[in-house]
Design a protein around this motif. Sequence first.
Motif, mmCIF file in Angstrom:
data_model
loop_
_atom_site.group_PDB
_atom_site.id
_atom_site.type_symbol
_atom_site.label_atom_id
_atom_site.label_comp_id
_atom_site.label_asym_id
_atom_site.label_seq_id
_atom_site.Cartn_x
_atom_site.Cartn_y
_atom_site.Cartn_z
ATOM 1 N N ASP A 132 15.071 2.765 -9.328
ATOM 2 C CA ASP A 132 14.935 1.319 -9.482
ATOM 3 C C ASP A 132 15.011 0.882 -10.949
ATOM 4 O O ASP A 132 15.523 -0.195 -11.240
ATOM 5 C CB ASP A 132 13.620 0.842 -8.844
ATOM 6 C CG ASP A 132 13.691 0.876 -7.325
ATOM 7 O OD1 ASP A 132 14.794 0.664 -6.772
ATOM 8 O OD2 ASP A 132 12.667 1.145 -6.676
ATOM 9 N N LEU A 136 17.758 -1.793 -12.001
ATOM 10 C CA LEU A 136 17.353 -3.089 -12.564
ATOM 11 C C LEU A 136 17.856 -3.259 -14.000
ATOM 12 O O LEU A 136 18.463 -4.267 -14.344
ATOM 13 C CB LEU A 136 15.824 -3.217 -12.533
ATOM 14 C CG LEU A 136 15.260 -4.502 -13.157
ATOM 15 C CD1 LEU A 136 15.627 -5.733 -12.326
ATOM 16 C CD2 LEU A 136 13.739 -4.423 -13.284
ATOM 17 N N PRO A 142 18.870 -6.474 -7.979
ATOM 18 C CA PRO A 142 17.586 -7.107 -7.669
ATOM 19 C C PRO A 142 16.577 -6.154 -7.025
ATOM 20 O O PRO A 142 16.444 -6.085 -5.809
ATOM 21 C CB PRO A 142 17.975 -8.231 -6.697
ATOM 22 C CG PRO A 142 19.220 -7.730 -6.038
ATOM 23 C CD PRO A 142 19.932 -6.849 -7.036
ATOM 24 N N THR A 143 15.879 -5.430 -7.852
ATOM 25 C CA THR A 143 14.825 -4.546 -7.366
ATOM 26 C C THR A 143 13.703 -4.515 -8.393
ATOM 27 O O THR A 143 13.954 -4.760 -9.581
ATOM 28 C CB THR A 143 15.387 -3.121 -7.099
ATOM 29 O OG1 THR A 143 14.364 -2.314 -6.516
ATOM 30 C CG2 THR A 143 15.904 -2.447 -8.377
ATOM 31 N N ILE A 144 12.493 -4.239 -7.948
ATOM 32 C CA ILE A 144 11.353 -4.168 -8.882
ATOM 33 C C ILE A 144 10.821 -2.740 -8.907
ATOM 34 O O ILE A 144 10.227 -2.279 -7.927
ATOM 35 C CB ILE A 144 10.221 -5.137 -8.485
ATOM 36 C CG1 ILE A 144 10.736 -6.578 -8.436
ATOM 37 C CG2 ILE A 144 9.047 -5.028 -9.474
ATOM 38 C CD1 ILE A 144 9.675 -7.621 -8.074
ATOM 39 N N ARG A 170 6.651 -2.682 -3.507
ATOM 40 C CA ARG A 170 7.938 -3.240 -3.957
ATOM 41 C C ARG A 170 8.355 -4.402 -3.047
ATOM 42 O O ARG A 170 8.716 -5.481 -3.523
ATOM 43 C CB ARG A 170 9.010 -2.138 -3.948
ATOM 44 C CG ARG A 170 10.346 -2.579 -4.510
ATOM 45 C CD ARG A 170 11.297 -1.403 -4.693
ATOM 46 N NE ARG A 170 11.907 -0.958 -3.465
ATOM 47 C CZ ARG A 170 13.150 -1.241 -3.086
ATOM 48 N NH1 ARG A 170 13.920 -1.976 -3.870
ATOM 49 N NH2 ARG A 170 13.635 -0.784 -1.953
ATOM 50 N N GLN A 174 8.703 -8.307 -4.151
ATOM 51 C CA GLN A 174 10.038 -8.905 -4.027
ATOM 52 C C GLN A 174 10.035 -10.111 -3.086
ATOM 53 O O GLN A 174 10.827 -11.021 -3.248
ATOM 54 C CB GLN A 174 11.051 -7.847 -3.584
ATOM 55 C CG GLN A 174 11.294 -6.838 -4.699
ATOM 56 C CD GLN A 174 12.320 -5.761 -4.392
ATOM 57 O OE1 GLN A 174 12.541 -4.885 -5.217
ATOM 58 N NE2 GLN A 174 12.939 -5.795 -3.238
ATOM 59 N N SER A 175 9.110 -10.094 -2.114
ATOM 60 C CA SER A 175 9.060 -11.240 -1.187
ATOM 61 C C SER A 175 8.384 -12.452 -1.847
ATOM 62 O O SER A 175 8.569 -13.573 -1.430
ATOM 63 C CB SER A 175 8.313 -10.857 0.089
ATOM 64 O OG SER A 175 6.928 -10.763 -0.186
ATOM 65 N N TYR A 177 8.653 -13.281 -5.184
ATOM 66 C CA TYR A 177 9.356 -13.833 -6.338
ATOM 67 C C TYR A 177 10.855 -13.948 -6.096
ATOM 68 O O TYR A 177 11.433 -13.184 -5.316
ATOM 69 C CB TYR A 177 9.098 -12.954 -7.570
ATOM 70 C CG TYR A 177 7.660 -13.018 -8.036
ATOM 71 C CD1 TYR A 177 7.185 -14.157 -8.684
ATOM 72 C CD2 TYR A 177 6.782 -11.972 -7.799
ATOM 73 C CE1 TYR A 177 5.860 -14.238 -9.100
ATOM 74 C CE2 TYR A 177 5.451 -12.041 -8.210
ATOM 75 C CZ TYR A 177 5.001 -13.179 -8.865
ATOM 76 O OH TYR A 177 3.697 -13.275 -9.266
ATOM 77 N N SER A 179 14.628 -13.363 -7.000
ATOM 78 C CA SER A 179 15.228 -12.146 -7.563
ATOM 79 C C SER A 179 15.575 -12.302 -9.047
ATOM 80 O O SER A 179 15.619 -11.320 -9.781
ATOM 81 C CB SER A 179 16.453 -11.712 -6.757
ATOM 82 O OG SER A 179 17.397 -12.743 -6.751
ATOM 83 N N TYR A 182 12.763 -10.776 -11.141
ATOM 84 C CA TYR A 182 12.286 -9.402 -10.927
ATOM 85 C C TYR A 182 12.077 -8.633 -12.237
ATOM 86 O O TYR A 182 11.108 -7.892 -12.384
ATOM 87 C CB TYR A 182 13.266 -8.620 -10.036
ATOM 88 C CG TYR A 182 13.231 -9.012 -8.573
ATOM 89 C CD1 TYR A 182 12.359 -9.998 -8.100
ATOM 90 C CD2 TYR A 182 14.084 -8.399 -7.652
ATOM 91 C CE1 TYR A 182 12.341 -10.361 -6.756
ATOM 92 C CE2 TYR A 182 14.059 -8.752 -6.309
ATOM 93 C CZ TYR A 182 13.191 -9.728 -5.869
ATOM 94 O OH TYR A 182 13.169 -10.071 -4.537
ATOM 95 N N HIS A 186 8.417 -7.232 -13.459
ATOM 96 C CA HIS A 186 8.204 -5.820 -13.802
ATOM 97 C C HIS A 186 7.622 -5.674 -15.217
ATOM 98 O O HIS A 186 6.586 -5.030 -15.414
ATOM 99 C CB HIS A 186 9.540 -5.073 -13.688
ATOM 100 C CG HIS A 186 9.515 -3.669 -14.173
ATOM 101 N ND1 HIS A 186 8.916 -2.646 -13.468
ATOM 102 C CD2 HIS A 186 9.988 -3.103 -15.314
ATOM 103 C CE1 HIS A 186 9.043 -1.518 -14.141
ATOM 104 N NE2 HIS A 186 9.679 -1.770 -15.266
#
Length: 225
Positions: A132, A136, A142-144, A170, A174-175, A177, A179, A182, A186
Amino acid sequence: MVDTRAEEILRTLRETFAMPKWTTSTRDPFRTLIVTIISQNTNDRNTENAFKNLSNKFRINPETLANAKALDIEKSLKVAGLYRNKSKVIKQVSQIILGKYHGNMKQMLSLPLEDARRELLQLPGVGPKTADVVLLFSAGKPTIPIDTHVNRVSKRLGLAPEDGDYEIVRAALQSLYDSRDYLAVHILLILHGRRYCRARTPLCEECPVSSFCPSKNFFKQKRLT
Ligand code: SF4
């Protein structure tokens, strides 16, 4: 889903911390991968020193590290924890990227997020956090990434379930915020975890987001006992 409390926490953290300059530039994915492998179970200072030693000795690219002697990589990484294993992993990862991806991670990282993630997770020494981080920071996906600070702080702030594992934390963040946020989520949770929401003794009295925090009374009680 817009969550007002989550948004307020992010807004307050943005006002509290300056985003480090390096987060605005996309970094070479191979360098990001190597730094992140070195950083596993190792503090920031030792990671930085080990990477500096490695960069002084070798050009950081798959071809050079695939052909380097494991013992020479080891010598550069001595300051980092688990350096023998990491040296082996770095050499193996470099060999695979050189052989399977012709020394270039761009094509792999241009795949849709989950496909690129799956490819990265097949590399030795690459777990979800390392994958990730590369996705990122070096592919803008789009991943945290959930490191130890993000995990602890998001649970204390009630942004993720207390007993959630990596994927649950994760997904929860992600739900909450957009994307586009992200990277900020982090970075800011890490900065907050280092400065205020420390593992052993969180500085709740000085904490800028204490008014949103369901854990502050627990730590207050703990200090009184
Ligand atoms: S109030 Fe305390 S536990 Fe809550 S986020 Fe701040 S430092 Fe962490």
